[in-house]
Design an enzyme around this catalytic site. Structure first.
Site, mmCIF file in Angstrom:
data_model
loop_
_atom_site.group_PDB
_atom_site.id
_atom_site.type_symbol
_atom_site.label_atom_id
_atom_site.label_comp_id
_atom_site.label_asym_id
_atom_site.label_seq_id
_atom_site.Cartn_x
_atom_site.Cartn_y
_atom_site.Cartn_z
ATOM 1 N N LYS A 86 6.818 43.504 -15.942
ATOM 2 C CA LYS A 86 8.064 42.895 -15.463
ATOM 3 C C LYS A 86 9.163 43.947 -15.353
ATOM 4 O O LYS A 86 9.954 43.935 -14.415
ATOM 5 C CB LYS A 86 8.485 41.736 -16.382
ATOM 6 C CG LYS A 86 7.562 40.510 -16.282
ATOM 7 C CD LYS A 86 7.553 39.932 -14.880
ATOM 8 C CE LYS A 86 6.640 38.736 -14.712
ATOM 9 N NZ LYS A 86 6.518 38.282 -13.318
ATOM 10 N N GLN A 104 2.333 26.904 -14.047
ATOM 11 C CA GLN A 104 3.322 26.017 -14.691
ATOM 12 C C GLN A 104 4.575 25.852 -13.826
ATOM 13 O O GLN A 104 4.969 24.741 -13.498
ATOM 14 C CB GLN A 104 3.718 26.564 -16.074
ATOM 15 C CG GLN A 104 4.575 25.588 -16.873
ATOM 16 C CD GLN A 104 5.422 26.265 -17.968
ATOM 17 O OE1 GLN A 104 5.584 27.472 -17.980
ATOM 18 N NE2 GLN A 104 5.965 25.468 -18.868
ATOM 19 N N ILE A 160 -5.755 30.686 -6.285
ATOM 20 C CA ILE A 160 -7.148 31.148 -6.168
ATOM 21 C C ILE A 160 -8.157 30.009 -6.259
ATOM 22 O O ILE A 160 -9.333 30.201 -6.013
ATOM 23 C CB ILE A 160 -7.503 32.247 -7.207
ATOM 24 C CG1 ILE A 160 -7.039 31.840 -8.602
ATOM 25 C CG2 ILE A 160 -6.948 33.583 -6.803
ATOM 26 C CD1 ILE A 160 -7.569 32.734 -9.696
ATOM 27 N N GLY A 219 0.408 31.597 -6.162
ATOM 28 C CA GLY A 219 0.303 31.140 -7.552
ATOM 29 C C GLY A 219 0.950 29.780 -7.717
ATOM 30 O O GLY A 219 1.616 29.509 -8.717
ATOM 31 N N TYR A 267 2.627 42.605 -20.354
ATOM 32 C CA TYR A 267 3.365 41.691 -19.475
ATOM 33 C C TYR A 267 4.812 42.175 -19.298
ATOM 34 O O TYR A 267 5.317 42.276 -18.171
ATOM 35 C CB TYR A 267 3.326 40.302 -20.108
ATOM 36 C CG TYR A 267 4.182 39.241 -19.453
ATOM 37 C CD1 TYR A 267 3.949 38.839 -18.139
ATOM 38 C CD2 TYR A 267 5.193 38.609 -20.173
ATOM 39 C CE1 TYR A 267 4.727 37.840 -17.560
ATOM 40 C CE2 TYR A 267 5.957 37.610 -19.606
ATOM 41 C CZ TYR A 267 5.729 37.227 -18.311
ATOM 42 O OH TYR A 267 6.488 36.234 -17.741
#
Ligand code: AKB
Length: 319
Positions: free
Chosen positions: A147, A13, A36, A9, A143
């Site tokens: 986590k 950001q 990707i 990844g 999300y």
């Protein structure tokens, strides 16, 4: 052990800035960037870049063996706002990629892992001010659930299999080099872009929504510091609270007005308001400060100065 690093990844950001920083420390040949797609030209041109889907165990393993990787930073994730639109996809991406990496570490292919957690692990029942390291955690976003579950698995893999995993709970990250994607804290980046381009901004959170935030340089420093710390100093094997500044949309607007007095802000809260309302306002990160000497450098006004100066320079270059 001299690190041979893989970043999963890398085009995101935090991933893109982390990759460049690690390349400048360890040499481009020792930091393999993967994602990707090849659309981050800077990353592709500044070192080895491979197309790897973090959800595909076999291609991650092939890449690790090919480059004799010993250290992984797993930066691939779907963030809070996009995760609410695609709950199942968020679960699959965030959990499958973590399991692949944890299992590759358990099987001895990797020696050290960095995995980011987030303030999203906390929920509406968590104390909001100076949120403690150990407290009630009932996240209300997909999300946040990924986590929180991820943290539990990290700790489990360390206790059961001795995996050396290090993790921090990132607050909202502010950067002028890369745009965030799909988070609730994204407004704190968009606002600077709009301040320069249009001198006005319509915020998707209400004026008094206070959230923990951090400048990218501090976030990168924390990431590298925790990975460089002695293993015995990393006493928390789930994830460390991490903090720098906390502010509201109204306060960031005031900070911008010190440099652009004509800047105006309006408020039009959308579905992200509910997410923001479930998160802490400020974080107690004393354990990170005690255990591995974490400290931040950038205040809100420092961030504003850096953002406006660099975004203005960038805008001039592209004319
Ligand atoms: C988000 O807003 O989803 C992220 C985060 C706080 O983890 N920036």
């Amino acid at each position: 052990m001299s690190p041979k690093i893989l970043i999963l990844g890398a085009s995101g950001q935090i991933g893109s800035e982390l990759t460049q920083r690690l390349r400048s420390i360890h040499g481009a040949e020792n930091v393999i960037a993967t994602d990707i797609s090849y659309n981050n030209i800077e990353l592709v041109n500044s070192g080895i870049f491979e197309r790897v889907d973090a959800q595909d165990y076999t291609s991650v393993k092939i890449c690790i063996e090919k480059h004799q990787i010993n250290t992984i930073y797993l930066m691939a994730a779907m963030l809070s706002a996009t995760g609410e639109k695609f709950p199942r996809k968020a679960w699959d991406l965030n959990m499958e990629s973590l399991f692949h990496v944890l299992n590759l570490a358990k099987e001895g292919f990797i020696k050290k892992v960095f995995w980011p957690s987030s303030i999203a692990v906390f929920g509406p029942t968590t104390p909001k001010e100076n949120t403690p390291q150990f407290t009630i955690m009932e996240p209300s976003t997909v999300y946040g659930i990924t986590k929180q579950v991820g943290e539990r698995w990290c700790e489990y893999y360390h206790k059961q299999y001795g995996v050396d995993i290090r993790s921090i709970r990132y607050p909202g990250i502010i950067s002028w080099k890369t745009m965030p994607g799909g988070g609730t804290t994204d407004y704190a980046v968009e606002i600077y872009h709009k301040a320069i381009a249009e001198k006005k901004y319509e915020c998707f959170l209400s004026e008094d929504t206070e959230l923990p935030m951090m400048f990218m340089d501090d976030a990168i420093k924390a990431t590298i510091d925790i990975m460089n710390a002695n293993q015995e100093d990393i006493k928390i094997k789930s994830s460390y609270n991490l903090a720098a500044v906390s502010f509201t949309p109204k306060q960031i607007a005031k900070s911008i007005q010190k440099y652009i007095p004509e800047f105006t802000i309006t408020y039009n809260p959308d579905f992200r308001q509910k997410i923001a309302d479930s998160w802490p306002k400020s974080i107690d990160d004393s354990r990170a400060r005690e255990d591995w000497n974490w400290s931040h450098s950038f205040s809100l006004d420092d961030i504003t100065k850096e953002m406006l100066t660099n975004l203005k320079a960038k805008a001039k270059q592209s004319v």
